[in-house]
Design a protein around this motif. Structure first.
Motif, PDB file in Angstrom:
ATOM      1  N   ARG A  41       1.001  -1.065  -0.033  1.00 37.26           N
ATOM      2  CA  ARG A  41       0.031  -0.053   0.129  1.00 37.26           C
ATOM      3  C   ARG A  41       0.953   1.395   0.024  1.00 37.26           C
ATOM      4  N   ILE A  42       1.997   1.210   0.672  1.00 37.03           N
ATOM      5  CA  ILE A  42       2.955   2.457   0.702  1.00 37.03           C
ATOM      6  C   ILE A  42       3.554   2.697  -0.655  1.00 37.03           C
ATOM      7  N   LEU A  43       3.771   1.529  -1.120  1.00 34.41           N
ATOM      8  CA  LEU A  43       4.739   1.781  -2.469  1.00 34.41           C
ATOM      9  C   LEU A  43       3.727   1.931  -3.460  1.00 34.41           C
ATOM     10  N   ASN A  44       2.443   1.440  -3.483  1.00 32.67           N
ATOM     11  CA  ASN A  44       1.250   2.004  -4.347  1.00 32.67           C
ATOM     12  C   ASN A  44       1.132   3.480  -4.122  1.00 32.67           C
ATOM     13  N   ARG A  60      -5.542  17.378  -1.880  1.00 33.25           N
ATOM     14  CA  ARG A  60      -5.487  17.792  -0.402  1.00 33.25           C
ATOM     15  C   ARG A  60      -6.470  16.397   0.376  1.00 33.25           C
ATOM     16  N   ASN A  61      -7.381  16.027  -0.147  1.00 37.07           N
ATOM     17  CA  ASN A  61      -8.287  15.134   0.522  1.00 37.07           C
ATOM     18  C   ASN A  61      -7.855  13.547   0.481  1.00 37.07           C
ATOM     19  N   LEU A  62      -6.438  13.454   0.047  1.00 35.63           N
ATOM     20  CA  LEU A  62      -5.987  12.134   0.271  1.00 35.63           C
ATOM     21  C   LEU A  62      -5.455  11.553   1.460  1.00 35.63           C
ATOM     22  N   PRO A  63      -6.042  10.644   2.107  1.00 34.86           N
ATOM     23  CA  PRO A  63      -5.661  10.403   3.610  1.00 34.86           C
ATOM     24  C   PRO A  63      -4.064  10.256   3.669  1.00 34.86           C
ATOM     25  N   GLN A  64      -3.513  10.706   4.571  1.00 41.65           N
ATOM     26  CA  GLN A  64      -1.999  10.634   4.827  1.00 41.65           C
ATOM     27  C   GLN A  64      -1.889   9.164   5.537  1.00 41.65           C
ATOM     28  N   PRO A  65      -0.635   8.636   5.205  1.00 41.49           N
ATOM     29  CA  PRO A  65      -0.396   7.330   6.163  1.00 41.49           C
ATOM     30  C   PRO A  65      -0.155   7.735   7.530  1.00 41.49           C
ATOM     31  N   ASP A  66      -0.799   6.840   8.123  1.00 38.50           N
ATOM     32  CA  ASP A  66      -0.560   7.136   9.743  1.00 38.50           C
ATOM     33  C   ASP A  66      -0.321   5.710  10.224  1.00 38.50           C
ATOM     34  N   ARG A  67       1.091   5.503  10.904  1.00 38.08           N
ATOM     35  CA  ARG A  67       1.587   4.365  11.480  1.00 38.08           C
ATOM     36  C   ARG A  67       0.597   3.482  12.259  1.00 38.08           C
ATOM     37  N   GLU A  68      -0.107   4.274  12.991  1.00 45.66           N
ATOM     38  CA  GLU A  68      -1.095   3.503  13.981  1.00 45.66           C
ATOM     39  C   GLU A  68      -2.285   3.089  13.245  1.00 45.66           C
TER      40      GLU A  68
END
Length: 122
Positions: A41-44, A60-68
């Motif tokens: 998912r991170i690579l994509n 701006r509405n794309l969710p940012q990756p959050d580790r938790e």
């Protein structure tokens, strides 16, 4: 120790070790699956065509990756083993409750008679 006691205790020990090793292996495979999915998912997301050349164009509405938030909460191996144990005990209790002990007695008597015939070679 008699033959049957030794045989059944060895059988119980072997099946217990096999069962626990299979459950540990399954737990490791599930952990690896989750890690691979997260990395994919991170690579994509990094290779996404949206804003791939200029990150200022990313919506701006794309969710940012959050580790938790990305790591799904999964029960621990101890909880999985408890749940499976409880299911097996429940199944055995239901089977004992629904079985007819007269049939079990008749089956045991027939087995004992056939064992005696086999030993005596009748």
């Amino acid at each position: 120790m008699g033959f049957f006691t030794g045989f059944f205790s060895g059988f119980a020990l072997t099946t217990s070790v096999l069962y626990i090793s299979i459950q540990v292996h399954r737990s490791h495979r599930l952990d690896q699956r989750d890690l691979i999915r997260e990395q994919t998912r991170i690579l994509n997301r990094l290779a996404s065509p949206v804003g791939a050349y200029d990150r200022r164009l990313v919506p701006r509405n794309l969710p940012q990756p959050d580790r938790e938030a990305t790591r799904p909460s999964r029960p621990e191996l101890k909880d999985l083993l408890k749940h499976r144990w409880n299911k097996e005990v429940e199944m055995l209790a239901r089977k004992a409750y629904e079985s007819r002990w007269v049939d079990a007695r008749d089956t045991a008597v027939e087995g004992w008679k056939s064992l005696i015939r086999l030993v005596k070679k009748e």
